[in-house]
Design a protein around this motif. Structure first.
Motif, PDB file in Angstrom:
ATOM      1  N   HIS A 127       0.797  -1.233   0.000  1.00  0.00           N
ATOM      2  CA  HIS A 127       0.000   0.000   0.000  1.00  0.00           C
ATOM      3  C   HIS A 127       0.831   1.285   0.000  1.00  0.00           C
TER       4      HIS A 127
ATOM      5  N   GLY B 188       3.980  -3.970   8.000  1.00  0.00           N
ATOM      6  CA  GLY B 188       4.190  -2.936   6.973  1.00  0.00           C
ATOM      7  C   GLY B 188       3.670  -1.592   7.439  1.00  0.00           C
ATOM      8  N   ALA B 189       2.528  -1.603   8.109  1.00  0.00           N
ATOM      9  CA  ALA B 189       1.965  -0.345   8.614  1.00  0.00           C
ATOM     10  C   ALA B 189       2.891   0.252   9.673  1.00  0.00           C
TER      11      ALA B 189
ATOM     12  N   GLY C  88       5.632   6.367   3.627  1.00  0.00           N
ATOM     13  CA  GLY C  88       5.070   5.478   2.601  1.00  0.00           C
ATOM     14  C   GLY C  88       4.355   6.206   1.480  1.00  0.00           C
TER      15      GLY C  88
HETATM   16  C1  LIG Z   1      -5.911   3.689   0.336  1.00  0.00           C
HETATM   17  C2  LIG Z   1      -4.811   3.917   1.321  1.00  0.00           C
HETATM   18  C3  LIG Z   1      -5.113   4.490   2.546  1.00  0.00           C
HETATM   19  C4  LIG Z   1      -4.090   4.715   3.476  1.00  0.00           C
HETATM   20  N1  LIG Z   1      -4.434   5.259   4.686  1.00  0.00           N
HETATM   21  C5  LIG Z   1      -3.452   5.520   5.593  1.00  0.00           C
HETATM   22  C6  LIG Z   1      -3.774   6.081   6.855  1.00  0.00           C
HETATM   23  O1  LIG Z   1      -4.932   6.234   7.211  1.00  0.00           O
HETATM   24  N2  LIG Z   1      -2.750   6.416   7.677  1.00  0.00           N
HETATM   25  C7  LIG Z   1      -1.449   6.231   7.333  1.00  0.00           C
HETATM   26  O2  LIG Z   1      -0.555   6.586   8.098  1.00  0.00           O
HETATM   27  N3  LIG Z   1      -1.114   5.637   6.164  1.00  0.00           N
HETATM   28  C8  LIG Z   1      -2.095   5.295   5.290  1.00  0.00           C
HETATM   29  N4  LIG Z   1      -1.767   4.695   4.106  1.00  0.00           N
HETATM   30  C9  LIG Z   1      -0.366   4.337   3.871  1.00  0.00           C
HETATM   31  C10 LIG Z   1      -0.080   2.908   4.343  1.00  0.00           C
HETATM   32  O3  LIG Z   1      -0.690   2.579   5.529  1.00  0.00           O
HETATM   33  C11 LIG Z   1       1.397   2.683   4.556  1.00  0.00           C
HETATM   34  O4  LIG Z   1       2.048   3.055   3.444  1.00  0.00           O
HETATM   35  C12 LIG Z   1       1.765   1.259   5.054  1.00  0.00           C
HETATM   36  O5  LIG Z   1       3.163   1.154   5.155  1.00  0.00           O
HETATM   37  C13 LIG Z   1       1.268   0.164   4.151  1.00  0.00           C
HETATM   38  O6  LIG Z   1       1.554  -1.096   4.707  1.00  0.00           O
HETATM   39  P1  LIG Z   1       1.973  -2.295   3.724  1.00  0.00           P
HETATM   40  O7  LIG Z   1       1.967  -3.561   4.491  1.00  0.00           O
HETATM   41  O8  LIG Z   1       1.122  -2.239   2.508  1.00  0.00           O
HETATM   42  O9  LIG Z   1       3.458  -1.893   3.411  1.00  0.00           O
HETATM   43  P2  LIG Z   1       4.375  -2.125   2.114  1.00  0.00           P
HETATM   44  O10 LIG Z   1       4.122  -1.025   1.153  1.00  0.00           O
HETATM   45  O11 LIG Z   1       4.227  -3.486   1.609  1.00  0.00           O
HETATM   46  O12 LIG Z   1       5.802  -1.938   2.805  1.00  0.00           O
HETATM   47  C14 LIG Z   1       6.108  -0.741   3.472  1.00  0.00           C
HETATM   48  C15 LIG Z   1       7.436  -0.833   4.201  1.00  0.00           C
HETATM   49  O13 LIG Z   1       7.321  -1.760   5.277  1.00  0.00           O
HETATM   50  C16 LIG Z   1       8.352  -2.728   5.188  1.00  0.00           C
HETATM   51  N5  LIG Z   1       7.819  -3.985   5.683  1.00  0.00           N
HETATM   52  C17 LIG Z   1       6.665  -4.590   5.323  1.00  0.00           C
HETATM   53  N6  LIG Z   1       6.536  -5.742   6.004  1.00  0.00           N
HETATM   54  C18 LIG Z   1       7.638  -5.869   6.770  1.00  0.00           C
HETATM   55  C19 LIG Z   1       8.116  -6.870   7.651  1.00  0.00           C
HETATM   56  N7  LIG Z   1       7.398  -7.962   7.883  1.00  0.00           N
HETATM   57  N8  LIG Z   1       9.297  -6.693   8.252  1.00  0.00           N
HETATM   58  C20 LIG Z   1      10.031  -5.587   8.020  1.00  0.00           C
HETATM   59  N9  LIG Z   1       9.642  -4.606   7.190  1.00  0.00           N
HETATM   60  C21 LIG Z   1       8.459  -4.751   6.575  1.00  0.00           C
HETATM   61  C22 LIG Z   1       8.706  -2.795   3.706  1.00  0.00           C
HETATM   62  O14 LIG Z   1       9.989  -3.311   3.500  1.00  0.00           O
HETATM   63  C23 LIG Z   1       8.601  -1.328   3.346  1.00  0.00           C
HETATM   64  O15 LIG Z   1       9.778  -0.688   3.738  1.00  0.00           O
HETATM   65  C24 LIG Z   1      -2.742   4.413   3.161  1.00  0.00           C
HETATM   66  C25 LIG Z   1      -2.437   3.809   1.938  1.00  0.00           C
HETATM   67  C26 LIG Z   1      -3.465   3.559   1.030  1.00  0.00           C
HETATM   68  C27 LIG Z   1      -3.134   2.895  -0.268  1.00  0.00           C
END
Ligand SMILES: Cc1cc2nc3c(=O)[nH]c(=O)nc-3n(C[C@H](O)[C@H](O)[C@H](O)COP(=O)(O)OP(=O)(O)OC[C@H]3O[C@@H](n4cnc5c(N)ncnc54)[C@H](O)[C@@H]3O)c2cc1C
Length: 452
Positions: free
Chosen positions: A80, A146-147, A409
């Motif tokens: 995300h 990831g969050a 992110g």
């Molecule tokens: C529609 C939408 C709404 C959103 N709303 C919000 C919101 O309300 N508030 C907010 O703050 N953000 C929001 N975001 C942003 C989002 O929450 C962050 O970008 C978050 O990092 C996404 O998590 P992910 O698992 O998809 O991460 P990814 O994009 O898959 O990875 C992000 C980072 O985390 C690392 N990572 C992932 N898993 C692990 C692991 N197991 N160990 C170590 N590192 C890891 C990755 O290497 C990378 O560096 C939103 C995004 C979208 C698309």
């Protein structure tokens, strides 16, 4: 990748077996990615991952063997992020299959989940058992690790970001060894909001509390002058408050107020600082259907079905979009809002909606809220990368006097040296990340540019 190369890469022989016997390596050109899109792109589709290989381990042991065996690599959660933070020059290790709920400890009020579990996967179950998390982001579709890695947050003047729920993590270090870090460990506050720089987090233990219900009330057309005069009161009017605006017409188009029903709550009436109560459920982008939004109109519901704006079973937000978000120390909130409002005519052609939220200070070294209460200026943009990337530096320049920090992110263009200077613990973070990962297995273009 040629077929032979692909076969070669997917049959790495490692101690104890053949990697592919228990780990799927997916040819990025042929396969679906973790979000189910037929190309290897992030959720929004604005970024195409360059990593050649995507692995999907389903146990700690598989992660350990992969991490040890592979060279350049990076964890991939639920995809995300809007930038290249989760990409790798060579291999990505998806946590898609690491999604089990491991243990709910009711004596100590903790929940341990595998790192790839998405909040929406276990929130209802947690509620059924009588427990809750203190807050959620706008969507429940994101992976826990990831969050937390990017300091993802919801809203609420007393609510820290989602990483503040973390009590402990299990981490596979770059050499394949496993370490458990809890809050007493000196590295904990670096590793949890770790931008993926320390290895792969495989389990996360979260603090839970007794479950609670939330009611969500929405008000329309809050005059900007009311925001300016009553900002603190407005942002404190609920457990979690969001202001949505397209910056036009000197108003905030929607105020979303989420209040816990276990707290003293008064009737907000029909007039909230000049805004009128909505008469039906509404999407943050008022023209879109509210079908994918959590229930409003003051109808109480469980925390997991009210704290996010979007329901788990539906596509959150607008889908084809870009996002940026800037953290500003709370004392500059009103000045920052007025500064951006001056740019409304430049912003309007490209914006879908902006959201203003509050986040409480925390102790995570690379959290934008490190020891600092903040407000955030989030913007969902139309998916016009050229125009948006031309506008962001102007916004960042206007916000520079407020020591603005971007969401890790989302999209941003702030000069890395300036950005690093805004993080008190940046030097310590780099030193620790290098100590964990001396050969730079987990370094990617994003980290090289913005952090190292
Ligand atoms: C529609 C939408 C709404 C959103 N709303 C919000 C919101 O309300 N508030 C907010 O703050 N953000 C929001 N975001 C942003 C989002 O929450 C962050 O970008 C978050 O990092 C996404 O998590 P992910 O698992 O998809 O991460 P990814 O994009 O898959 O990875 C992000 C980072 O985390 C690392 N990572 C992932 N898993 C692990 C692991 N197991 N160990 C170590 N590192 C890891 C990755 O290497 C990378 O560096 C939103 C995004 C979208 C698309």
């Amino acid at each position: 990748m040629k077929r032979n190369d692909f076969i070669k890469k997917t049959t790495l022989v490692i101690t104890g077996g053949i990697l592919t016997s228990y780990t799927s390596c997916i040819d990025p050109k042929k396969s679906k990615n973790v979000a189910g899109i037929s190309e290897r792109k992030n959720w929004a589709g604005n970024y195409r991952y360059k990593a050649e290989n995507l692995y999907e381990p389903s146990s700690l042991e598989e992660v350990q063997q992969l991490v040890k065996q592979l060279d350049k690599q990076k964890a991939l959660g639920s995809t995300h992020c809007f930038n290249d933070i989760a990409d790798s020059p060579k291999d990505q290790i998806s946590t898609k299959k690491l999604k089990k709920v491991v243990h709910l400890d009711t004596d100590n009020k903790t929940l341990t989940v595998e790192a790839g579990a998405r909040y929406g996967d276990f929130a209802a179950l947690l509620h059924e058992q009588g427990y809750a998390l203190h807050n959620l982001a706008s969507l429940p579709h994101i992976s826990v690790a990831g969050a937390c890695a990017t300091a993802t947050h919801g809203s609420g003047v007393g609510n820290g970001n989602l990483a503040t729920q973390v009590l402990a993590v299990e981490l596979v270090k770059p050499d394949g060894s496993v370490v458990h870090l809890d809050r007493a460990h000196p590295d904990f506050y670096a590793v949890v909001v770790g931008l993926g720089a320390f290895g792969i987090i495989t389990k996360v233990t979260l603090a839970v509390e007794d479950t609670f219900d939330v009611r969500q009330d929405v008000f329309l057309d809050l005059p900007l002058e009311s925001v300016v005069s009553n900002f603190d009161e407005i942002m404190s009017s609920g457990y979690s408050v969001s202001l949505f605006t397209d910056w036009m017409n000197k108003k905030v188009s929607e105020v979303w107020i989420k209040r816990r029903t276990d707290a003293e709550i008064s009737d907000l009436g029909n007039d909230f600082y000049g805004a009128k109560a909505a008469t039906k459920n509404i999407h943050p982008i008022a023209d879109l259907s509210a079908e994918n939004c959590t229930d409003q109109m003051g109808v109480p519901g469980p925390w997991y079905d009210r704290l996010p704006h979007f329901k788990m079973g539906f596509t959150p937000s607008a889908g084809k979009e870009l996002q940026s978000e800037y953290f500003i120390p709370r004392e500059y909130a009103v000045d920052a809002l007025l500064t951006i409002e001056e740019m409304k005519d430049e912003i309007y052609p490209h914006i879908m909606i902006s959201e203003i939220r509050s986040i409480a200070a925390d102790n995570f070294w690379m959290s934008p809220c490190y020891k600092q209460d903040c407000i955030t200026l989030h913007t969902t943009w139309k998916q016009k990368p050229k125009e948006v990337l031309a506008l962001l530096p102007k916004i960042e320049a206007k916000l520079a006097p407020f020591n603005v920090k971007p969401h890790w992110g989302k999209l941003f263009t702030i000069d890395p040296l300036i950005l690093q200077g805004r993080y008190e613990k940046h030097t310590d973070f780099v030193a620790l990340a290098k100590a964990y990962d001396p050969t730079g297995k987990f370094r990617n273009g994003y980290l090289n540019k913005n952090i190292y």
